[in-house]
Design an enzyme around this catalytic site. Structure first.
Site, PDB file in Angstrom:
ATOM      1  N   GLN A  56       0.816  -1.210   0.000  1.00  0.00           N
ATOM      2  CA  GLN A  56       0.000   0.000   0.000  1.00  0.00           C
ATOM      3  C   GLN A  56       0.852   1.264   0.000  1.00  0.00           C
ATOM      4  O   GLN A  56       2.043   1.235   0.313  1.00  0.00           O
ATOM      5  CB  GLN A  56      -0.930   0.004   1.215  1.00  0.00           C
ATOM      6  CG  GLN A  56      -2.005  -1.065   1.138  1.00  0.00           C
ATOM      7  CD  GLN A  56      -3.107  -0.858   2.163  1.00  0.00           C
ATOM      8  OE1 GLN A  56      -3.132  -1.510   3.184  1.00  0.00           O
ATOM      9  NE2 GLN A  56      -4.017   0.044   1.873  1.00  0.00           N
ATOM     10  N   HIS A  57       0.203   2.356  -0.341  1.00  0.00           N
ATOM     11  CA  HIS A  57       0.689   3.729  -0.170  1.00  0.00           C
ATOM     12  C   HIS A  57       1.734   4.199  -1.187  1.00  0.00           C
ATOM     13  O   HIS A  57       1.956   5.394  -1.316  1.00  0.00           O
ATOM     14  CB  HIS A  57       1.282   3.952   1.226  1.00  0.00           C
ATOM     15  CG  HIS A  57       0.464   3.444   2.361  1.00  0.00           C
ATOM     16  ND1 HIS A  57      -0.864   3.740   2.509  1.00  0.00           N
ATOM     17  CD2 HIS A  57       0.797   2.653   3.413  1.00  0.00           C
ATOM     18  CE1 HIS A  57      -1.318   3.159   3.617  1.00  0.00           C
ATOM     19  NE2 HIS A  57      -0.334   2.490   4.170  1.00  0.00           N
ATOM     20  N   ASP A  98      -2.320  -4.977   0.337  1.00  0.00           N
ATOM     21  CA  ASP A  98      -1.804  -6.256   0.822  1.00  0.00           C
ATOM     22  C   ASP A  98      -2.500  -6.753   2.087  1.00  0.00           C
ATOM     23  O   ASP A  98      -2.813  -7.945   2.203  1.00  0.00           O
ATOM     24  CB  ASP A  98      -0.290  -6.192   1.025  1.00  0.00           C
ATOM     25  CG  ASP A  98       0.176  -5.005   1.855  1.00  0.00           C
ATOM     26  OD1 ASP A  98      -0.662  -4.222   2.350  1.00  0.00           O
ATOM     27  OD2 ASP A  98       1.406  -4.845   2.005  1.00  0.00           O
TER      28      ASP A  98
END
EC number: 2.7.1.17
Length: 483
Positions: A72-73, A244
């Site tokens: 992520q991110h 995830d």
């Protein structure tokens, strides 16, 4: 004829591909390829690793559908031609810590005339208080440190969005797609209203964001498109993918009351909930899951690599580290390891370093050093679990997963630190498995994912050692003051 689906886990360290039976979930094939190290990676490296992992898994010619679970991110910025502008800043890149602080204060001033109201303003808007991990802070860093690149931004995507787009052979930015779980970690998506907050995106980039392309947010079982015909993948149905942690929750079949403690590159305590979490303290993030519900997350930057570092220091492998740790008494003879080796996110101390406290002639043994590393890692997760339960999230079972969960010492010490029994499922690729299950859901349709056989799990219990966590908490405060 057996229908096959593929689940892809494009994580920080590697890309993994599982090929499973769409009806039963039985594993048919597996492939893996490494990612480069570092907190700044060009997305092309992920694409190359995906191709290698697919090849290692026997290809996708006989596979009906695929979904991507991704870290992520990570900030993937694209220009008007769809080209990557600069290497992606990953979730564990802390250079945007100052940007997070600035954005928190700015929203507080904007909405309430008070910078101190910023944490509550962000939590109310997106379910999370900003830390350096979230994409929106990286965009502010880009605007302030690379304004020429920020000016080129025509679209912003996340790692799994970009990989799905590439699998489709897409060239138009309008073909970018994502899902609620990954979008909820950007810092500019409201998972309750299911809509982007372009005002927050514009605040980060210091420009009008109305015309910046953001991936279309798909439902849990909505088709994202088809594979690239030119690459021979025109038969492949693409699922929406997931972040995830949400993919792992789907792979584990988590329901209300289930908590996953995942010890990978990061340490993650996650719990599925029916309601969005709102924690103005910033300890718990309120994200979305991959089924239409929500996912409470408490995340530490320091996970399995705490054990990697300890094993390297002691010149042993992970089995040897576990043997040393289990040879020591609980509490490691008074030795406490505060494992902020890469800064920390929970608590939010991006510039902190790790500490070893309580050193004495008697405590400084190889066994105690190993035990302190394991206890320090797990005490950080105990803090996360306490924060989640403190918000009223029920805990009926705890599943211990991730690379570090394979350690015999972690398994035996975890219930002592947490004060609860833990379930240790058979080792598996739960992010990739969740992505595969989602791909099967897209094929089958319906309101719920297919019921696959749950992996066998063993229950591990131990006598609680609250004094270990108490001493850790006291000494952690000393580090927090310095950090």
């Amino acid at each position: 004829m057996t229908t096959l689906v593929a689940g892809i886990d494009s994580s920080t360290q590697s890309c993994k591909v599982v090929i499973r039976n769409a009806e039963t979930g039985a594993l048919v094939r597996f492939g893996q390829a490494p990612h480069p190290e570092g907190t700044e990676v060009h997305p092309d490296a992920w694409w190359d690793a995906l191709q290698a992992a697919i090849a290692a898994a026997g290809g996708l010619d006989d596979v009906a559908a695929a979904s991507v679970g991704g870290q992520q991110h990570g900030m993937v910025v694209l220009d008007a031609a769809g080209e990557v502008i600069r290497p992606a800043l990953l979730w564990n890149d802390t250079r945007s810590a100052g940007a997070a602080t600035d954005l928190i204060a700015e929203l507080g001033e904007q909405l309430h005339g008070d910078a101190a109201a910023g944490p509550g303003a962000w939590s109310g808007a997106i379910g999370s208080v900003l830390v350096a991990s979230l994409t929106v802070t990286k965009l502010r860093w880009l605007a302030d440190h690379e304004p020429e690149n920020a000016a080129k931004v025509a679209a912003v995507a996340l790692p799994h969005d970009w990989l799905t787009w590439k699998l489709a052979g897409a060239t138009s930015l309008d073909q970018l797609t994502t899902d609620r779980s990954d979008a909820s970690g950007t810092g500019y998506f409201d998972a309750v209203a299911n809509e982007y907050r372009r005002d927050l995106l514009g605040m980060a980039l210091r420009r009008d964001a109305e015309h910046i392309v953001l991936p279309r947010v798909l439902g849990p079982a909505e088709e994202a498109g088809r594979g690239d015909e030119a690459a021979g993948l025109g038969h492949l149905v693409l699922g929406p993918g997931a972040g995830d942690n949400a993919a792992a929750a789907l792979g584990l079949g988590m329901a209300d009351g289930d908590v996953a403690l995942s010890l990978g590159t990061s340490g993650v305590v996650s719990a599925v909930s029916e309601q969005q979490i709102d924690d103005p303290s910033g300890t718990v993030n309120g994200f979305a899951d991959a089924t239409g519900r929500f996912l409470a997350l408490a995340v530490t930057l320091n996970g399995s690599r705490v054990l990697d570092a300890a094993a390297r220091l002691l010149a042993v492998d992970h089995a040897g580290l576990a043997e040393l740790a289990l040879a020591a008494e609980p509490g490691a003879g008074g030795l406490t390891h505060i494992p902020y080796l890469e800064g920390e996110r929970t608590p939010n101390l991006p510039k902190a370093t790790g500490s070893l406290l309580g050193m004495s002639l008697s405590s400084m043994t190889r066994e105690n050093l190993a035990r302190a590393a394991v206890e320090g890692l797990l005490c950080g997760q105990a803090d996360g679990l306490a924060a989640v339960t403190g918000l009223g999230v029920p805990v009926e079972s705890i599943q211990l997963i991730g690379g570090a969960a394979r350690s015999r010492a972690v398994q035996q010490i975890a219930p002592a630190i947490l004060g609860r029994a833990v379930q240790v499922p058979e080792p598996g690729e739960y992010v990739a498995d969740g992505a595969a299950r989602q791909a099967a859901w897209v094929l089958a349709g319906g309101d719920a994912p297919p019921q696959w056989s749950a992996s066998k799990a063993k229950t591990v219990e131990a006598e609680a050692t609250p004094e270990v966590h108490q001493r850790y908490a006291e000494r952690r405060g000393l580090v927090a003051e310095r950090g």
